[in-house]
Design a protein around this motif. Structure first.
Motif, PDB file in Angstrom:
ATOM      1  N   UNK A   3       0.817  -1.220   0.000  1.00 14.51           N
ATOM      2  CA  UNK A   3       0.000   0.000   0.000  1.00 14.51           C
ATOM      3  C   UNK A   3       0.843   1.260   0.000  1.00 14.51           C
ATOM      4  N   UNK A   4       2.172   1.120   0.092  1.00 16.98           N
ATOM      5  CA  UNK A   4       3.036   2.311   0.004  1.00 16.98           C
ATOM      6  C   UNK A   4       2.806   3.002  -1.336  1.00 16.98           C
ATOM      7  N   UNK A   5       2.572   2.201  -2.371  1.00 14.33           N
ATOM      8  CA  UNK A   5       2.314   2.743  -3.708  1.00 14.33           C
ATOM      9  C   UNK A   5       1.126   3.705  -3.677  1.00 14.33           C
ATOM     10  N   UNK A   6       0.048   3.321  -3.012  1.00 16.07           N
ATOM     11  CA  UNK A   6      -1.140   4.178  -2.923  1.00 16.07           C
ATOM     12  C   UNK A   6      -0.838   5.419  -2.087  1.00 16.07           C
TER      13      UNK A   6
ATOM     14  N   UNK B 290      12.205   1.021  -4.905  1.00 21.79           N
ATOM     15  CA  UNK B 290      11.714   2.255  -5.521  1.00 21.79           C
ATOM     16  C   UNK B 290      10.716   1.951  -6.627  1.00 21.79           C
ATOM     17  N   UNK B 291      11.052   0.996  -7.481  1.00 21.27           N
ATOM     18  CA  UNK B 291      10.122   0.614  -8.548  1.00 21.27           C
ATOM     19  C   UNK B 291       8.886  -0.056  -7.966  1.00 21.27           C
ATOM     20  N   UNK B 292       9.087  -0.874  -6.939  1.00 20.62           N
ATOM     21  CA  UNK B 292       7.951  -1.536  -6.307  1.00 20.62           C
ATOM     22  C   UNK B 292       6.958  -0.519  -5.742  1.00 20.62           C
ATOM     23  N   UNK B 293       7.462   0.496  -5.060  1.00 23.42           N
ATOM     24  CA  UNK B 293       6.590   1.453  -4.380  1.00 23.42           C
ATOM     25  C   UNK B 293       6.115   2.598  -5.268  1.00 23.42           C
TER      26      UNK B 293
ATOM     27  N   UNK C 273       9.046  16.058   6.400  1.00 21.00           N
ATOM     28  CA  UNK C 273       8.497  14.723   6.615  1.00 21.00           C
ATOM     29  C   UNK C 273       6.983  14.798   6.476  1.00 21.00           C
ATOM     30  N   UNK C 274       6.437  13.867   5.701  1.00 25.90           N
ATOM     31  CA  UNK C 274       4.997  13.846   5.456  1.00 25.90           C
ATOM     32  C   UNK C 274       4.428  12.560   6.040  1.00 25.90           C
ATOM     33  N   UNK C 275       3.385  12.698   6.860  1.00 27.10           N
ATOM     34  CA  UNK C 275       2.714  11.561   7.470  1.00 27.10           C
ATOM     35  C   UNK C 275       1.507  11.204   6.612  1.00 27.10           C
ATOM     36  N   UNK C 276       1.379   9.936   6.281  1.00 28.21           N
ATOM     37  CA  UNK C 276       0.152   9.476   5.631  1.00 28.21           C
ATOM     38  C   UNK C 276      -0.435   8.370   6.486  1.00 28.21           C
TER      39      UNK C 276
ATOM     40  N   UNK D  44       9.961  -0.799   5.187  1.00 29.67           N
ATOM     41  CA  UNK D  44       9.642  -2.077   5.822  1.00 29.67           C
ATOM     42  C   UNK D  44       9.031  -1.875   7.210  1.00 29.67           C
ATOM     43  N   UNK D  45       9.509  -0.852   7.929  1.00 31.06           N
ATOM     44  CA  UNK D  45       9.046  -0.628   9.284  1.00 31.06           C
ATOM     45  C   UNK D  45       7.940   0.397   9.274  1.00 31.06           C
ATOM     46  N   UNK D  46       6.758  -0.004   9.654  1.00 35.59           N
ATOM     47  CA  UNK D  46       5.611   0.895   9.742  1.00 35.59           C
ATOM     48  C   UNK D  46       5.332   1.215  11.199  1.00 35.59           C
ATOM     49  N   UNK D  47       4.879   2.436  11.437  1.00 34.45           N
ATOM     50  CA  UNK D  47       4.543   2.850  12.780  1.00 34.45           C
ATOM     51  C   UNK D  47       3.072   2.555  13.035  1.00 34.45           C
ATOM     52  N   UNK D  48       2.794   1.677  13.982  1.00 37.57           N
ATOM     53  CA  UNK D  48       1.408   1.380  14.345  1.00 37.57           C
ATOM     54  C   UNK D  48       1.002   2.340  15.449  1.00 37.57           C
TER      55      UNK D  48
END
Length: 966
Positions: free
Chosen positions: A173-176, A344-347, A236-239, A207-211
């Protein structure tokens, strides 16, 4: 707990071979230092080499070894015959099982107890048996390499499936989130300031997401640099995105969400991005904080900057590094960048962040205020509303024309049935169908074609245009997208042999360029979700596996933080941070701690069987070497790179290089010296002393020792490790020589007149043939240097060869002194393939520029500076011209010894500088058309056909004889 082996199958037999090779290697090391019989001592050294080779080869091919593999069984049989102990069971390999168990129990005993036990372990009293086993091991090693070659591993392509580490898939979902963030930022650039709003997005694995604990959502943090007037501002942008999974408690009801933590302020909607950037110009130590929520860009309270770039210095692109500084691309940095760019291509595929025309010139690295260039890549793009419009239009376009898909399917069917399309009758084609020239079929995802280009550039350390030009492939500047993938495939085909087939670089490039991989069964482009999964499986995951296999201490989940703490310009070494600085994770570290913080806990996880051949660094001893009192000595002695900064691949390459050198000794010296030479080559080692108790130096070769730094002339204890390291290298490369140890400096550089006294003593009293000097002064304009010059000239006039380290200052300084003296051989450093070391000084035009391996060199380290639990062999891995010097001295000693055995009437001529120079140049020249590599004459001994010592002995004798006759 002692290792146990059930011996039930192939894996158990592999483990037994590895364990036995480890035990016998240690036992042979203990015995070789105390063995008085020369013939047995030589054979023990041979078995040390055999054990290392067996361990290396079996470990390399273990995944394809079946229980009854003949080579595996032969290795077990050879080891069983070498052991003198009685079997402890009726097992076919009972001797090995017993030896390994008992030797493991000896690990806590003192050196005398180990020696007493080791003396009864091997069949040392049966010389004929030892010789036969020696030959059998040689045959075994040749057959392994013939059957399972290291390059072009055809045997591995179908059967070799290395076990994959259990690793969760990344978030797709990083892509979105990246697409939504771009839209929010771009909408805030609709202003009348008439400036470009540029953005550079940090490339990470994410790889590391903040829950979030307040609302059970997940947060992505996108780090970037924004600019409206090229004055880059850290941002820094938070989504935020809702988590898909919700847990149900036992009673079937969903728990009520915890109360959200309220901000003490209201985030402000951002209408004009440039206003915020302009406001931050006066707040240089702050970082802009944004949040994307419901498609809107909201400004949060600014935080302290964590990435202070030096705005006075332009960033460097990846293409610049590849074109201008390819030596920055070490095995470690190449593999890390390959993973990051595949992510980079993946995301970012099919988002405005990754334009179709992206390439390595769009990837940037910034210099910090501390003069480091972190391995933290950014990709640059412009925040324009046009991208939003283009994206909306693309979503409405049909992906593929149905007629075109059907034609492709028909053509594929013709080709698969071996029919020639030229045989088709044009009347059979429907004129109402829409057809496309098969040569014009585009790759469905051009960003993957670019990734293939960048992966080739990284692996080969050369720009794509140069790679094409070198193979006489010329493409127009404006490459037609319909033929671009075919052009790239043409270049890849030209370089396939230079990228081993078992390399995941090779695999990833092939997959990127194959358009069929990225289409579904009907020839249509994969949708975003399917594409993300396919990219990870076919490209990202293989590159991840190769990185983790090569560098055990790197974990993919921690790769973002690990990469950011490496200095790209300094070959990927750790960035040393002062206490007033903070790391990217906000933890302050001191200078010494920062040096080792990354790998301290990771090295402990390296598999013990592998760390035996490639031992973990002793952190306590390494700390000792970076204290302020030792810094000047390290520079004087030209030490380079801490032990733990070398990769496993670099270590393996050095081990292979050394084994090839030792094979030459075994062929041309050992059979002709049944007893110690009557006239051994004598070498004076001017350094920081030596460790008297290290078993690697207990060979009887050290004849005299003297200290010029204190009144106690007999105390030559090495307190910094440098002298022990160089002396042990000389024992490795000149095993029949006599060594004379001169301690001339320790904590601070020695006055030149002290070195001069040591040189005169070596010439007049010790009567040495060679003097090794792994140190250097930056200038000769100092008090007392005239005495050193006079001593050098005196040694030269007496026919003594002098070798000195060139220095490790790269192009910043010229050669050091005394290496710059015309009467001294200046020694530069290379890697295991003869490529110039980045730290080696620039070669001089119309000068004799000698070089040999000086990277990832293994040698002894003082026992008192080692933790013998984690580093039982007391060794370190070092790089520098300091360590290329004793290796080249060892090669020179070999040449003198060779001449004394095979050309006795001309051997004395090799002590003349110009004669030794001519022979070394002959070794460097592979053919009559050979030119200097990187401006250096690269010296290496091996048995390859194009090396002087890979030819017949008659040819060698005639060639050297002619050179000495002139």
């Amino acid at each position: 707990m002692a290792p146990t082996l059930a011996m039930g199958g192939g894996c158990d037999r592999v483990d037994l071979v590895l364990a036995t090779s480890k035990s016998i290697l240690q036992i042979a090391k203990v015995l070789s230092g105390r063995q008085t019989e020369r013939e047995v001592r030589k054979l023990l050294r041979h078995f040390i080499v055999h054990c290392m080779l067996v361990f290396d080869q079996v470990q390399r091919i273990r995944t394809i070894l079946v229980p009854e593999n003949d080579l595996l069984l032969r290795a077990l049989g050879l080891f069983e015959s070498l052991i003198a102990l009685d079997a402890t069971s009726n097992h076919p390999y009972g001797r090995q099982l017993g030896l390994n168990k008992r030797w493991y129990a000896m690990r806590t005993q003192n050196a005398d107890a180990k020696l007493a036990f080791a003396s009864h372990c091997l069949v040392l009293n049966q010389t004929s048996t030892l010789h036969a086993l020696d030959e059998s091991f040689n045959t075994w090693e040749e057959e392994v390499m013939a059957r399972y070659p290291e390059d072009g591993l055809d045997w591995s392509l179908d059967d070799y499936n290395p076990p994959k580490e259990k690793r969760p898939e990344p978030s797709y979902t990083i892509h979105i989130a990246a697409r939504l963030m771009f839209k929010a930022l771009a909408r805030s650039t609709s202003c009348e300031c008439c400036t470009k709003h540029d953005a550079r997005l940090c490339l990470r694995t994410y790889r590391t997401l903040d829950v979030r604990q307040d609302d059970d959502d997940e947060t992505n943090y996108f780090e970037m640099l924004l600019s409206s007037h090229h004055d880059w501002q850290e941002t820094r942008v938070h989504t935020i995105r809702k988590r898909v999974v919700r847990f149900i408690v036992d009673n079937g009801t969903q728990p009520s969400p915890p109360s959200k933590k309220k901000l003490d302020y209201t985030p402000m909607p951002v209408k004009k991005l440039c206003d915020q950037l302009r406001k931050m110009q006066a707040m240089v130590s702050k970082r802009l904080e944004f949040k994307v929520e419901n498609g809107r860009l909201l400004k949060l309270r600014s935080e302290k900057s964590k990435f202070r770039i030096d705005k006075r210095k332009a960033p460097m692109s990846l293409q610049q590094f590849i074109r201008e500084s390819p030596r920055s691309l070490t095995e470690k940095t190449k593999r890390i960048l390959a993973v990051l760019l595949s992510y980079t291509v993946l995301h970012l595929h099919d988002t405005p962040w990754l334009q179709p025309s992206w390439n390595s010139s769009n990837i940037f690295f910034f210099q910090t205020l501390s003069s480091n260039i972190p391995l933290r890549p950014f990709i640059q793009t412009q925040l324009t509303a046009r991208d939003l419009n283009d994206e909306a239009q693309d979503e409405q376009k049909p992906q593929y024309n149905a007629g075109r898909v059907e034609l492709e399917r028909d053509l594929n069917g013709l080709y698969s049935n071996n029919l020639d399309p030229d045989d088709l009758d044009p009347d059979d084609l429907n004129p109402d169908d829409i057809y496309t020239d098969p040569d014009d079929i585009e790759h469905p995802f051009p960003s993957l074609v670019t990734l293939a280009i960048v992966l080739m550039e990284l692996y080969l350390a050369a720009p794509f245009d140069i790679l094409a030009k070198n193979r006489d492939l010329h493409f127009p500047d404006n490459v037609d997208s319909r033929t671009r993938s075919l052009d790239v495939a043409s270049v890849f085909n030209e370089y396939k042999r230079e990228i081993p087939q078992n390399s995941q670089f090779h695999y990833a490039v092939e997959k990127c360029l194959d358009p069929r991989i990225w289409e579904d069964g009907n020839g249509r482009k994969l949708d975003d979700q399917a594409l993300g999964v396919r990219i990870y499986e076919e490209v990202v995951r293989p590159l991840e596996d190769e990185l983790c296999n090569a560098f055990d201490f790197i974990k993919i989940e921690e790769l973002d933080a690990t990469a950011e703490n490496l200095d790209f310009r300094s070959w990927g070494q750790a960035i040393y941070q002062h206490e007033e600085d903070t790391s990217s994770r906000g933890t302050p570290v001191s200078l010494t701690e920062g040096m080792f913080s990354i790998q301290r806990h990771d090295w402990a996880r390296i598999n013990d069987s592998v760390s035996y051949c490639f031992p973990s660094p002793d952190l306590e001893s390494s700390r000792h070497s970076v204290t302020s009192s030792k810094y000047l000595a390290a520079k004087f002695y030209d030490d380079e790179k801490p032990s733990d900064s070398h990769s496993r691949l670099e270590m393996e390459d050095y081990m292979q290089w050394r084994l090839k050198h030792q094979a030459v000794l075994r062929k041309f010296i050992d059979p002709f010296l049944k007893h110690p030479p009557a006239n051994p080559v004598k070498i004076a080692v001017l350094d920081s002393g030596v460790d008297d108790i290290h078993m690697s130096l207990d060979t009887g070769q050290i004849k005299l020792k003297r200290n010029w730094t204190t009144t106690n002339k007999k105390d030559v204890a090495d307190n910094i490790g440098h002298g022990t390291f160089t002396a042990s290298l000389l024992i490795d490369y000149a095993p029949d020589s006599d060594l004379f140890i001169a301690k001339i400096a320790e904590g601070i550089p020695s006055p030149p007149e002290v070195v001069a006294q040591a040189i005169r003593t070596a010439v007049d009293e010790w009567k040495v043939d060679i003097i090794s000097m792994s140190f250097g002064y930056p200038t000769n304009q100092m008090e007392g240097y005239a005495q050193l010059e006079s001593a050098i000239l005196y040694a030269y006039s007496k026919g003594v060869l002098l070798f000195a380290a060139a220095s490790n200052s790269g192009a910043n300084l010229d050669r050091a002194y005394p290496a710059r003296d015309p009467h001294v051989f200046c020694v530069h450093s290379t890697d295991s393939n003869g490529n110039r070391s980045k730290f080696s000084p620039t070669p001089l035009s119309q000068e004799f520029n000698l070089a040999t391996i000086g990277e990832a060199v293994e040698s002894a380290w003082p026992v008192k500076l080692c933790n013998t639990e984690t580093n039982p062999r007391c060794v370190q891995w070092k790089s520098g011209t300091s360590f290329a010097t004793p290796i080249l001295v060892g090669i020179a000693a070999f040449l003198i010894q060779y001449a004394r055995i095979h050309l006795p009437d001309k051997a004395h001529m090799l002590k003349r500088q110009e004669k030794m120079k001519s022979v070394l140049l002959k070794i460097s020249d592979k053919t009559q058309q050979s030119i200097a590599r990187d401006g250096y004459s690269y010296i290496a001994l091996n048995l390859f056909a194009d090396n002087l010592f890979g030819k017949s002995k008659a040819f060698i004798d005639e060639t050297i004889g002619e050179l000495l006759k002139r």
